[in-house]
Scaffold this active site. Sequence first.
Site, PDB file in Angstrom:
ATOM      1  N   TYR A 144       0.875  -1.177   0.000  1.00  0.00           N
ATOM      2  CA  TYR A 144       0.000   0.000   0.000  1.00  0.00           C
ATOM      3  C   TYR A 144       0.905   1.218   0.000  1.00  0.00           C
ATOM      4  CZ  TYR A 144      -3.363   3.497   1.708  1.00  0.00           C
ATOM      5  OH  TYR A 144      -4.140   4.620   1.859  1.00  0.00           O
ATOM      6  N   ASP A 239       9.408   2.635  -0.822  1.00  0.00           N
ATOM      7  CA  ASP A 239       8.404   3.318  -0.003  1.00  0.00           C
ATOM      8  C   ASP A 239       8.730   2.982   1.457  1.00  0.00           C
ATOM      9  OD1 ASP A 239       4.742   3.381   0.151  1.00  0.00           O
ATOM     10  OD2 ASP A 239       6.311   4.127   1.500  1.00  0.00           O
ATOM     11  N   LYS A 267       5.134   9.437   8.324  1.00  0.00           N
ATOM     12  CA  LYS A 267       4.968   8.951   9.697  1.00  0.00           C
ATOM     13  C   LYS A 267       6.023   9.489  10.665  1.00  0.00           C
ATOM     14  CE  LYS A 267       2.550   4.919   7.905  1.00  0.00           C
ATOM     15  NZ  LYS A 267       1.163   4.988   8.372  1.00  0.00           N
TER      16      LYS A 267
HETATM   17  P1  KE4 Z   1      -0.460   8.536   4.330  1.00  0.00           P
HETATM   18  O1  KE4 Z   1      -0.946   9.217   3.093  1.00  0.00           O
HETATM   19  O2  KE4 Z   1      -1.566   7.750   5.047  1.00  0.00           O
HETATM   20  O3  KE4 Z   1       0.308   9.464   5.280  1.00  0.00           O
HETATM   21  O4  KE4 Z   1       0.650   7.452   3.930  1.00  0.00           O
HETATM   22  C1  KE4 Z   1       0.307   6.491   2.953  1.00  0.00           C
HETATM   23  C2  KE4 Z   1       1.241   5.296   3.062  1.00  0.00           C
HETATM   24  C3  KE4 Z   1       2.255   5.167   2.138  1.00  0.00           C
HETATM   25  N1  KE4 Z   1       3.119   4.123   2.191  1.00  0.00           N
HETATM   26  C4  KE4 Z   1       3.011   3.186   3.166  1.00  0.00           C
HETATM   27  C5  KE4 Z   1       3.992   2.050   3.189  1.00  0.00           C
HETATM   28  C6  KE4 Z   1       1.988   3.275   4.140  1.00  0.00           C
HETATM   29  O5  KE4 Z   1       1.888   2.324   5.098  1.00  0.00           O
HETATM   30  C7  KE4 Z   1       1.090   4.353   4.100  1.00  0.00           C
HETATM   31  C8  KE4 Z   1      -0.040   4.507   5.104  1.00  0.00           C
HETATM   32  N2  KE4 Z   1      -0.152   3.458   6.076  1.00  0.00           N
HETATM   33  C9  KE4 Z   1      -1.478   3.262   6.624  1.00  0.00           C
HETATM   34  C10 KE4 Z   1      -1.461   2.094   7.596  1.00  0.00           C
HETATM   35  N3  KE4 Z   1      -0.910   0.911   7.077  1.00  0.00           N
HETATM   36  C11 KE4 Z   1      -1.961   4.510   7.286  1.00  0.00           C
HETATM   37  C12 KE4 Z   1      -3.210   4.332   8.121  1.00  0.00           C
HETATM   38  C13 KE4 Z   1      -4.414   4.895   7.423  1.00  0.00           C
HETATM   39  O6  KE4 Z   1      -4.580   4.699   6.197  1.00  0.00           O
HETATM   40  O7  KE4 Z   1      -5.212   5.525   8.156  1.00  0.00           O
END
Ligand code: KE4
Length: 432
Positions: A144, A239, A267
Amino acid sequence: MEWENSKQLYEEACRWIPGGVNSPVRSARAVGMHPIFIKEAGGCRLVDEDGNTYIDYVGSWGPLIVGHSHPCVVEAVRKAAERGTSYGIPTRLETSMAQKVVEMVPSMEMVRMVSSGTEATMSAIRLARGYTGRKKIIKFNGCYHGHGDCLLVQSGSGVATLGIPGSPGIPEEIVRHTLSLPYNHLDGVRDVMERLGSEVAAIIVEPVAANMGVVPPRPGFLEGLRQLCDAHGAVLIFDEVITGFRLAAGGAQERFGVLPDVTCLGKIIGGGLPVGAYGGKREIMLKMAPAGDVYQAGTLSGNPLAMSAGLATLELLSQGGVYDALEEKGRYLAEGLSGAAKAAEVPMVMHRVGSLGCGFFTNEPVVDFESALKSNTRAYAVFFQEMLKEGVYLAPSQFEAFFVSLAHEKSHLDRTVDAAARALRRVKEELY
Ligand code: KE4
């Protein structure tokens, strides 16, 4: 344990916010209950609106690696706020952050701040396409990379949790150039690159997958992607939104010794405030406007509050012994949970890398998304609810991770393992 106030707050939220949440994975639908509503947090503890306290293993999905409300972070944000919250004009803080990130992340020579992980990966993809003049992107099933249109294909995290086949609203023309392949299967990537390599702008990968549960790279997988990108002139994008600053000071690329061309961060870099970043080789990054002609922008990119929280967090992570401590805490917890599952005779495959881990409710090896999906999500749901009653907050989905922070002391880990022993006995009674 009761959640009357959370239930009422959830019902109220559902009147105004789709699904009552501002991000689907928070909905706890996958674990068969309404979400709890949090009033405050400190260290590794959460307090909900009914006064219940929990040991927190989500940490806002990774950012709170030094614990909630760390005094150094709170003080940094307070001082910044007193000088103003955002200017939309350059500040020295942004340069300090860029220098710190370049110092910590082995492959980075330049970096651009954005406000989320999604922005970071979207921008990195546009950069790779602008730099190579090519269109195709290779990603991996179950990874993701945020909700950017061209990457929301065969995704993990909330897409996998809610079983959404991608997403309506994304025209086929947008995803036509995105190929999603099985994670950890290097032969499959090699076959595609031999056929289409000259059209591939980038391969984007979570160097340790953490959105299908946690699935480490097989030995040689990351090295193989590096070689294939070199052979075909494609950009290798790591990523590291989750793994960055978590698996080592320099993230997975330091831990595994494989350097990408571009790295996406999020994060931890924001210390709990909205920050993402992407960066890499100077030659590639200079393609970004206004130095180059690939456009990306953001009103609050690099704002002083977020920079202050992020810098304070990265400074804390730069102290000696931090990653040894995180490694030991992660090891201790993972071994404790595995032992509890064995004692309860509940099948569990435990994956852990540093302070990031996941217990899959399955007795078969988990090496990719397809094998992760064989996990017993019903068992996970029961486990989640039983652990919540025991005062332990886990990710409300089998296809996420647990995050251990510097604030988790041995007493918290022991309490967690004891709770898991009771919770897993109830999983056994109910399902096995
Ligand atoms: P954000 O746009 O949510 O800040 O980051 C996206 C993203 C990109 N790459 C990786 C590897 C990620 O895990 C994420 C976002 N992670 C999720 C949880 N696995 C965020 C939680 C959510 O979607 O509320």
